[in-house]
Enzyme design. Structure first.
Site, PDB file in Angstrom:
ATOM      1  N   LYS A   1     -11.851 -27.804 -17.107  1.00 30.82           N
ATOM      2  CA  LYS A   1     -12.812 -26.939 -17.792  1.00 30.82           C
ATOM      3  C   LYS A   1     -13.464 -26.048 -16.735  1.00 30.82           C
ATOM      4  O   LYS A   1     -14.332 -26.478 -15.972  1.00 30.82           O
ATOM      5  CB  LYS A   1     -13.867 -27.767 -18.531  1.00 30.82           C
ATOM      6  CG  LYS A   1     -14.826 -26.869 -19.305  1.00 30.82           C
ATOM      7  CD  LYS A   1     -15.652 -27.653 -20.306  1.00 30.82           C
ATOM      8  CE  LYS A   1     -16.423 -26.718 -21.215  1.00 30.82           C
ATOM      9  NZ  LYS A   1     -17.427 -25.926 -20.504  1.00 30.82           N
TER      10      LYS A   1
ATOM     11  N   LYS B   1      -6.578 -31.627 -25.263  1.00 27.45           N
ATOM     12  CA  LYS B   1      -6.125 -30.980 -26.494  1.00 27.45           C
ATOM     13  C   LYS B   1      -4.948 -31.769 -27.052  1.00 27.45           C
ATOM     14  O   LYS B   1      -4.066 -32.180 -26.285  1.00 27.45           O
ATOM     15  CB  LYS B   1      -5.684 -29.534 -26.200  1.00 27.45           C
ATOM     16  CG  LYS B   1      -6.847 -28.669 -25.718  1.00 27.45           C
ATOM     17  CD  LYS B   1      -6.448 -27.264 -25.308  1.00 27.45           C
ATOM     18  CE  LYS B   1      -7.702 -26.506 -24.835  1.00 27.45           C
ATOM     19  NZ  LYS B   1      -7.405 -25.189 -24.291  1.00 27.45           N
TER      20      LYS B   1
ATOM     21  N   LYS C   1     -17.253 -33.760 -20.042  1.00 28.14           N
ATOM     22  CA  LYS C   1     -18.018 -33.259 -18.890  1.00 28.14           C
ATOM     23  C   LYS C   1     -18.031 -34.219 -17.697  1.00 28.14           C
ATOM     24  O   LYS C   1     -17.758 -35.403 -17.837  1.00 28.14           O
ATOM     25  CB  LYS C   1     -19.471 -33.037 -19.321  1.00 28.14           C
ATOM     26  CG  LYS C   1     -19.626 -31.981 -20.371  1.00 28.14           C
ATOM     27  CD  LYS C   1     -19.817 -30.640 -19.743  1.00 28.14           C
ATOM     28  CE  LYS C   1     -20.968 -29.933 -20.408  1.00 28.14           C
ATOM     29  NZ  LYS C   1     -21.370 -28.750 -19.714  1.00 28.14           N
TER      30      LYS C   1
ATOM     31  N   ASP D   1       0.824  -1.214   0.000  1.00 32.11           N
ATOM     32  CA  ASP D   1       0.000   0.000   0.000  1.00 32.11           C
ATOM     33  C   ASP D   1       0.859   1.265   0.000  1.00 32.11           C
ATOM     34  O   ASP D   1       0.542   2.242  -0.658  1.00 32.11           O
ATOM     35  CB  ASP D   1      -0.931   0.026   1.222  1.00 32.11           C
ATOM     36  CG  ASP D   1      -1.999  -1.055   1.128  1.00 32.11           C
ATOM     37  OD1 ASP D   1      -2.206  -1.583   0.016  1.00 32.11           O
ATOM     38  OD2 ASP D   1      -2.602  -1.367   2.169  1.00 32.11           O
TER      39      ASP D   1
END
Ligand code: D41
Length: 703
Positions: free
Chosen positions: A129, A309, A333, A45
């Site tokens: 996913k 992939k 899924k 900060d």
């Protein structure tokens, strides 16, 4: 990299500003992306304010990638359309949630590449996913210039000002200043951030805010935040990001594999999920799908599947795409954890402490791997806030072993003849549905309760189950069916009745064999010898959990002193505040509770008194925080916990910088990774035993 910026290094305001920015970017990366800050928040900060002041006096030094520019912007009327330089493809989804889904993908890829059966297995990159929304981040010369939603894939919406507020997203890439680099990924909300956000929203609503609402799930909350027109509000919605692909690229040599691409993006300071791997063939994909499925409920964010992939980029190009879906990728899924169904009725259940819980009776629906027809509505206030009414279409969620819950209503589907908002008092006519005692709700409490106490059979049943459970009196074989039978038949009226149950009475029950009856008689007899801590815990005093019970046992040493303790004395006990102290006093002020204690003692329930010993016992783990993960070779989880606590240590569920040791066994998971990341010492069971023995240890009678 200068970790601790010191202003004296800088020769000019421009050099000072650049140095401050570099330092802040470095620390923001450590804090937001790596979750491992190296300086205190206050120091960050201070640097931030120093840069802010400098930019205030020298506005020409302000740059688009300055950390001070994250929440700048005005309320928009709408979002401008953005045409994607390279279309954002979608990803083919495999809805077969079994191993077959992965096998079908591998077979398709091999067929399209014309591979023979004898050719080696394919290399695949496997990742999670994330259940969020797809975003394109455009960096020019290393600086974030635009963020856009996916939209229809051809063009999306310019949400740059909101995306800039996400601390995890670098405003400048580390070590990459190529002309154009578009990074694609998913913006999502962590579950804990989602809970905190909803908690805050509830506070605003309770305070009378009109335009506020709670969100049904993290995905909806994330989508709402990204499309929030006021960036100041967006900044208060805690979002996160994971990168998983590329859009337009100019002047960068894209790495030859997907795995190397993700590594390169991570090296530039972009968040990339660590739960990813490179694996071979269908078997490798199936194994990843399974292992992540097991980990799913422990992840800090929602996923709805995994993504495979083809790892090699040349092969990806060879495979190309059909109708906007690459042939080289697929989303596999998991069974959905949320489903819509109809609310048929609302039942009211009575819990151990008399708490009345509204339970949704649902049209059966397959969710989270099982068929659900009951889901909790938590309490009247929750049901009212969600505006759940009989006849509504509701969203039910069942994640892992958590009790299914109704998370929200689909208002668009509300029928004209929907029921009234839940009014528990009216519904029950003011009386407990089990024992007809009056129901009551204390000032400021969310829950209605039955006032019948142990007179109420529903409370009695659960008090008995609580009393008998493993970490309390540990009476094996006394399950809910048997307790129902014993209470309904009038055999068990009070806790002490348990100890007068003979073999004959038990063996005479329906569905009870002689062997089970004898085992239960033995288990009941064995339970008589216990510890004061367990005994106190088993009484089911409100607000007295396992660790408070242990602390009370240690402090008072015997039960008579505890039963007679004044409030001030109770408040002296570790972690006992006014609410707990009051609850203990209230419990022992009721003559029938003292009677129960007396009868249990008369029945032979015994524990060693702990006077004096507690303070003398060596406590080698005093003040230490330990985390257990995986399966230890000989110690059960509860045993290990008992030993650690007896030695003065605390067992925590998650690893942080405050953790002193992680005790890891077989199949240790993410906690072990986290420990390594934070440099927390990791020990095995033998190491734990050494710690426990590190000062001569005598049994701690208080436990
Ligand atoms: O986690 C995701 N939701 C995810 C989405 C992911 N891990 N990888 C993805 N990869 C792609 C391609 C193969 C096109 C690069 C995706 C998506 N696409 C995607 N998500 C929504 C539309 C496309």
């Amino acid at each position: 990299m200068d970790l601790f910026h010191s202003p004296s290094d800088a020769s000019s305001p421009a050099a000072l500003a650049a140095s401050l920015r570099a330092s802040l970017q470095h620390h923001a990366h450590l804090y937001y992306v790596l979750d491992a800050p190296s300086i205190p928040d206050a120091e960050y900060d201070r640097l931030f304010r120093e840069l802010q002041a400098l930019e205030e006096t020298h506005p020409e030094l302000r740059t688009a990638d300055s950390p001070t520019q994250r929440v700048i912007g005005q309320v928009l009327d709408g979002f401008a359309a953005v045409r994607h330089a390279v279309p954002m493809l979608s990803i083919r989804t495999e809805t077969d949630t079994t191993a077959g889904g992965a096998e079908a993908f591998d077979a398709r890829v091999r067929r399209e590449l014309a591979l023979a059966e004898t050719d080696p297995a394919m290399d695949y990159a496997a990742e999670l996913k994330f259940d969020g929304l797809a975003i394109n981040l455009r960096y020019e010369c290393g600086v974030l210039v635009q963020a856009a939603t996916r939209g229809d894939g051809e063009s999306g919406e310019d949400v740059t000002q909101n995306i800039r507020t996400i601390g995890q997203i670098p405003l400048r890439l580390m070590g990459c200043e190529v002309p154009v680099l578009e990074v694609r990924g998913e913006v999502y909300m962590r579950r804990d951030d989602f809970e905190a956000l909803n908690e805050r929203q509830r506070g605003l609503i309770a305070a009378g805010a009109k335009n506020e609402k709670t969100f049904v799930n993290p995905r909806n909350a994330a989508a709402g935040a990204v499309r929030q027109l006021d960036p100041a509000i967006a900044a208060k919605r805690p979002l996160s990001f994971f990168a998983y692909g590329l859009g337009e690229v100019q002047g960068w040599a894209v790495p030859p594999t997907h795995a190397a691409l993700l590594d390169a993006l991570a090296a530039m300071g972009l968040p990339v999920c660590a739960d990813r791997t490179v694996t071979q063939g269908a078997a490798g994909l199936v194994a990843f799908h399974r292992s992540m499925g097991e980990k799913r409920d422990m992840l800090p964010f929602d996923i709805d599947g995994v993504v495979y992939k083809v790892n090699d980029r040349m092969l990806q190009e060879k495979l190309g795409f059909v109708s906007r879906e690459p042939r080289w990728a697929v989303a596999h899924k998991y069974p959905a954890q949320e489903q819509m169904t109809r609310l048929l009725d609302i039942d009211i259940q009575v819990g151990r402490t008399g708490k009345l819980t509204p339970v949704a009776k649902l049209e059966p629906v397959f969710v989270g791997g099982t068929t659900v027809s009951n889901a909790t509505l938590h309490n009247e206030g929750e049901a009212q806030r969600k505006d759940v009414r009989v006849g509504d279409t509701v969203i039910v969620r069942r994640a892992g072993d958590v009790i299914p819950e109704v998370v929200g209503v689909v208002l668009e589907r509300r029928p004209a003849d929907v029921g009234e908002p839940l009014d528990l008092y009216k519904r029950l006519g003011g009386h407990c549905p089990v024992c007809a005692s009056p129901i009551e709700r204390e000032e400021g409490e969310a829950d209605w309760r039955c006032s019948g106490g142990l007179y109420c059979p529903a409370q009695r049943k659960q008090a008995l189950l609580h009393f008998a459970s493993r970490r309390m009196m540990d009476i094996e074989g006394l399950g809910d069916k048997l307790v129902d039978q014993l209470v309904d038949a009038g055999i068990l009226r009070t806790l002490p009745d348990l100890y007068t149950l003979g073999f004959a009475k038990l063996a005479a029950l329906d569905r009870m064999g002689e062997k089970s009856a004898q085992n239960l008689v033995d288990a009941i007899a064995k339970s008589k010898s216990t510890t004061l801590g367990r005994f106190l815990f088993s009484l089911g005093i409100r607000h007295v959990g396992e660790s408070t019970a242990k602390d009370l046992a240690k402090h008072f040493g015997n039960i008579d002193r505890l039963m007679d303790a004044r409030l001030e004395e109770l408040l002296e006990v570790n972690d006992v505040g006014p609410v707990v102290a009051q609850s203990i006093r209230h419990f022992f002020d009721q003559p029938h509770h003292r009677e129960i204690v007396e009868q249990l003692r008369a029945a032979g329930v015994r524990w060693p008194d702990a006077q004096g010993t507690a303070n003398d016992a060596p406590r080698p783990l005093l003040g230490k925080v330990l985390v257990l993960t995986g399966t230890l070779p000989t110690l059960g989880r509860d045993e290990a916990k008992d030993l650690i606590e007896a030695a003065g240590g605390k067992v925590s569920g998650s690893v942080s910088k405050k953790t002193n040791y992680v005790i890891a066994g077989e199949e240790a998971g993410s906690k072990l990774d986290k420990a390594r990341e934070l440099g927390v010492p990791v020990l095995d069971e033998a190491g734990l035993r050494n710690l426990l023995a590190s000062e001569e240890s005598t049994p701690n009678a208080g436990d």
